[in-house]
Write a protein that holds these residues in place. Structure first.
Motif, PDB file in Angstrom:
ATOM      1  N   GLY A   9       0.766  -1.100  -0.173  1.00 14.12           N
ATOM      2  CA  GLY A   9       0.039   0.023   0.115  1.00 14.12           C
ATOM      3  C   GLY A   9       0.714   1.435   0.059  1.00 14.12           C
ATOM      4  O   GLY A   9       0.202   2.390   0.172  1.00 14.12           O
ATOM      5  N   ALA A  10       2.003   1.187  -0.118  1.00 13.80           N
ATOM      6  CA  ALA A  10       2.826   2.316  -0.171  1.00 13.80           C
ATOM      7  C   ALA A  10       3.048   3.344  -1.386  1.00 13.80           C
ATOM      8  O   ALA A  10       2.989   4.526  -1.245  1.00 13.80           O
ATOM      9  N   ASP A  11       2.379   2.623  -2.513  1.00 15.05           N
ATOM     10  CA  ASP A  11       2.096   3.302  -3.649  1.00 15.05           C
ATOM     11  C   ASP A  11       0.838   4.213  -3.642  1.00 15.05           C
ATOM     12  O   ASP A  11       0.501   4.719  -4.427  1.00 15.05           O
ATOM     13  N   LEU A  12      -0.141   3.897  -2.626  1.00 10.58           N
ATOM     14  CA  LEU A  12      -1.275   4.580  -2.704  1.00 10.58           C
ATOM     15  C   LEU A  12      -1.331   6.279  -2.065  1.00 10.58           C
ATOM     16  O   LEU A  12      -2.116   6.849  -2.440  1.00 10.58           O
ATOM     17  N   GLY A  13      -0.170   6.786  -1.672  1.00 10.05           N
ATOM     18  CA  GLY A  13       0.049   7.821  -1.300  1.00 10.05           C
ATOM     19  C   GLY A  13      -0.175   8.539   0.138  1.00 10.05           C
ATOM     20  O   GLY A  13      -0.360   7.435   0.955  1.00 10.05           O
ATOM     21  N   ALA A  14      -0.180   9.553   0.439  1.00  8.79           N
ATOM     22  CA  ALA A  14      -0.132  10.058   1.977  1.00  8.79           C
ATOM     23  C   ALA A  14      -1.417   9.620   2.980  1.00  8.79           C
ATOM     24  O   ALA A  14      -1.156   8.846   3.969  1.00  8.79           O
ATOM     25  N   ARG A  15      -2.554   9.913   2.177  1.00  6.45           N
ATOM     26  CA  ARG A  15      -3.912   9.538   2.789  1.00  6.45           C
ATOM     27  C   ARG A  15      -4.701   8.730   1.818  1.00  6.45           C
ATOM     28  O   ARG A  15      -5.118   9.563   0.849  1.00  6.45           O
ATOM     29  N   PRO A  16      -5.042   7.550   1.907  1.00  5.43           N
ATOM     30  CA  PRO A  16      -6.043   6.600   1.042  1.00  5.43           C
ATOM     31  C   PRO A  16      -7.417   7.310   1.143  1.00  5.43           C
ATOM     32  O   PRO A  16      -7.861   7.831   2.137  1.00  5.43           O
ATOM     33  N   THR A  17      -7.960   7.192   0.010  1.00  5.70           N
ATOM     34  CA  THR A  17      -9.374   7.316  -0.205  1.00  5.70           C
ATOM     35  C   THR A  17     -10.064   6.338   0.165  1.00  5.70           C
ATOM     36  O   THR A  17      -9.387   5.172   0.712  1.00  5.70           O
ATOM     37  N   LYS A  18     -11.437   6.352   0.176  1.00  8.08           N
ATOM     38  CA  LYS A  18     -12.310   5.033   0.805  1.00  8.08           C
ATOM     39  C   LYS A  18     -12.031   3.903   0.087  1.00  8.08           C
ATOM     40  O   LYS A  18     -12.040   3.003   0.454  1.00  8.08           O
ATOM     41  N   GLN A  19     -11.987   4.167  -1.109  1.00 11.60           N
ATOM     42  CA  GLN A  19     -11.840   3.075  -2.226  1.00 11.60           C
ATOM     43  C   GLN A  19     -10.504   2.467  -2.072  1.00 11.60           C
ATOM     44  O   GLN A  19     -10.249   1.206  -1.906  1.00 11.60           O
ATOM     45  N   ASP A  20      -9.375   3.171  -2.016  1.00 17.53           N
ATOM     46  CA  ASP A  20      -7.921   2.912  -1.561  1.00 17.53           C
ATOM     47  C   ASP A  20      -7.953   1.833  -0.313  1.00 17.53           C
ATOM     48  O   ASP A  20      -7.123   1.015  -0.161  1.00 17.53           O
ATOM     49  N   ARG A  21      -8.584   2.539   0.707  1.00 17.02           N
ATOM     50  CA  ARG A  21      -8.367   1.787   1.932  1.00 17.02           C
ATOM     51  C   ARG A  21      -9.281   0.472   1.694  1.00 17.02           C
ATOM     52  O   ARG A  21      -8.878  -0.582   2.438  1.00 17.02           O
ATOM     53  N   ARG A  22     -10.439   0.358   1.226  1.00 18.12           N
ATOM     54  CA  ARG A  22     -10.972  -0.932   0.858  1.00 18.12           C
ATOM     55  C   ARG A  22     -10.055  -1.941   0.074  1.00 18.12           C
ATOM     56  O   ARG A  22     -10.230  -3.071   0.480  1.00 18.12           O
ATOM     57  N   ARG A  23      -9.396  -1.300  -0.799  1.00 16.19           N
ATOM     58  CA  ARG A  23      -8.573  -2.440  -1.673  1.00 16.19           C
ATOM     59  C   ARG A  23      -7.449  -2.890  -0.841  1.00 16.19           C
ATOM     60  O   ARG A  23      -7.234  -4.087  -0.751  1.00 16.19           O
ATOM     61  N   LEU A  24      -6.774  -1.860  -0.076  1.00 13.98           N
ATOM     62  CA  LEU A  24      -5.768  -2.354   0.967  1.00 13.98           C
ATOM     63  C   LEU A  24      -6.115  -3.292   2.141  1.00 13.98           C
ATOM     64  O   LEU A  24      -5.507  -4.347   2.616  1.00 13.98           O
ATOM     65  N   GLU A  25      -7.231  -3.160   2.717  1.00 12.20           N
ATOM     66  CA  GLU A  25      -7.971  -4.115   3.510  1.00 12.20           C
ATOM     67  C   GLU A  25      -8.294  -5.335   2.956  1.00 12.20           C
ATOM     68  O   GLU A  25      -7.876  -6.415   3.353  1.00 12.20           O
ATOM     69  N   ALA A  26      -8.722  -5.322   1.695  1.00 15.14           N
ATOM     70  CA  ALA A  26      -8.906  -6.752   1.053  1.00 15.14           C
ATOM     71  C   ALA A  26      -7.541  -7.338   0.757  1.00 15.14           C
ATOM     72  O   ALA A  26      -7.386  -8.612   0.661  1.00 15.14           O
ATOM     73  N   LEU A  27      -6.447  -6.600   0.309  1.00 15.66           N
ATOM     74  CA  LEU A  27      -5.195  -7.197  -0.112  1.00 15.66           C
ATOM     75  C   LEU A  27      -4.524  -7.888   1.380  1.00 15.66           C
ATOM     76  O   LEU A  27      -4.059  -9.051   1.346  1.00 15.66           O
ATOM     77  N   ARG A  28      -4.932  -7.255   2.357  1.00 16.79           N
ATOM     78  CA  ARG A  28      -4.379  -7.877   3.904  1.00 16.79           C
ATOM     79  C   ARG A  28      -4.964  -9.055   4.079  1.00 16.79           C
ATOM     80  O   ARG A  28      -4.404  -9.716   4.887  1.00 16.79           O
ATOM     81  N   ARG A  29      -6.287  -8.940   3.882  1.00 15.24           N
ATOM     82  CA  ARG A  29      -7.030 -10.165   4.219  1.00 15.24           C
ATOM     83  C   ARG A  29      -6.734 -11.400   3.457  1.00 15.24           C
ATOM     84  O   ARG A  29      -6.514 -12.268   4.060  1.00 15.24           O
ATOM     85  N   ALA A  30      -6.491 -11.015   2.220  1.00 21.77           N
ATOM     86  CA  ALA A  30      -6.016 -12.136   1.305  1.00 21.77           C
ATOM     87  C   ALA A  30      -4.516 -12.646   1.511  1.00 21.77           C
ATOM     88  O   ALA A  30      -4.332 -13.803   1.538  1.00 21.77           O
ATOM     89  N   GLN A  31      -3.900 -11.862   2.144  1.00 23.82           N
ATOM     90  CA  GLN A  31      -2.338 -12.210   2.571  1.00 23.82           C
ATOM     91  C   GLN A  31      -2.686 -13.035   3.789  1.00 23.82           C
ATOM     92  O   GLN A  31      -1.810 -14.084   3.973  1.00 23.82           O
ATOM     93  N   ARG A  32      -3.264 -12.842   4.706  1.00 26.43           N
ATOM     94  CA  ARG A  32      -3.377 -13.402   6.084  1.00 26.43           C
ATOM     95  C   ARG A  32      -3.868 -14.834   5.635  1.00 26.43           C
ATOM     96  O   ARG A  32      -3.761 -15.647   6.563  1.00 26.43           O
ATOM     97  N   ARG A  33      -4.974 -14.929   5.009  1.00 27.75           N
ATOM     98  CA  ARG A  33      -5.632 -16.283   4.406  1.00 27.75           C
ATOM     99  C   ARG A  33      -4.454 -17.369   3.821  1.00 27.75           C
ATOM    100  O   ARG A  33      -4.509 -18.533   3.841  1.00 27.75           O
ATOM    101  N   GLY A  34      -3.374 -16.722   3.185  1.00 26.68           N
ATOM    102  CA  GLY A  34      -2.486 -17.521   2.493  1.00 26.68           C
ATOM    103  C   GLY A  34      -2.750 -17.852   1.080  1.00 26.68           C
ATOM    104  O   GLY A  34      -4.158 -17.457   0.691  1.00 26.68           O
ATOM    105  N   PRO A  35      -1.780 -18.299   0.610  1.00 31.56           N
ATOM    106  CA  PRO A  35      -2.171 -18.799  -1.074  1.00 31.56           C
ATOM    107  C   PRO A  35      -3.031 -19.970  -1.124  1.00 31.56           C
ATOM    108  O   PRO A  35      -2.933 -21.006  -0.200  1.00 31.56           O
ATOM    109  N   GLY A  36      -3.970 -20.097  -2.184  1.00 27.94           N
ATOM    110  CA  GLY A  36      -4.671 -21.118  -2.548  1.00 27.94           C
ATOM    111  C   GLY A  36      -5.935 -21.334  -1.521  1.00 27.94           C
ATOM    112  O   GLY A  36      -6.640 -22.253  -1.530  1.00 27.94           O
ATOM    113  N   ARG A  37      -6.471 -20.229  -0.852  1.00 25.42           N
ATOM    114  CA  ARG A  37      -7.694 -20.174   0.004  1.00 25.42           C
ATOM    115  C   ARG A  37      -8.545 -19.421  -0.664  1.00 25.42           C
ATOM    116  O   ARG A  37      -8.449 -18.317  -1.152  1.00 25.42           O
TER     117      ARG A  37
END
Length: 132
Positions: free
Chosen positions: A104-132
């Protein structure tokens, strides 16, 4: 012209914005001529090898021409040639820096609501791990 002061040449070749900054870099040991630490008054000649460190970027260049005055960038680019090893190492380090950025470093200083939702989705996917 037989030789030019190293600080003048670095300024004319556009490695530094001011001659004072070039002088400070030479005094600080961030510039080496033919592998040796030098003083700002040292003359640089054609075919000399320079190691210039700016920030955490290190360039090894060979002097092709001399200039005492700062000119256009197109002329400054003809004053030196960067070695192939230096180019490869610089590109490798740039790629490493890009890969080392946090999520999420490429999103800028303050993320928009859409950016924040994308970042949260990426983090959730990372926690679940590959293949899930």
């Amino acid at each position: 012209m037989d030789g030019v002061r190293i600080d003048k040449w670095l300024w004319a070749a556009r490695f530094y914005k001011t001659r004072g900054a070039a002088t400070e870099a030479v005094l600080g040991g961030r510039v080496h001529v033919n592998g040796e630490r030098v003083k700002p008054a040292k003359d640089v000649h054609v075919d000399d090898s320079l190691e210039v460190t700016i920030g955490d970027t290190r360039r090894t260049v060979v002097v092709l021409a001399l200039a005492e005055k700062r000119g256009p960038a197109t002329v400054a680019a003809t004053l030196y040639e960067e070695t192939e090893d230096s180019i490869a190492l610089r590109e490798q380090r740039a790629a490493e820096r890009r890969l080392a950025r946090p999520l999420g470093a490429d999103l800028g200083a303050r993320p928009t609501k859409q950016d924040r939702r994308r970042l949260e989705a990426l983090r959730r996917a990372q926690r679940r791990g590959p293949g899930r």
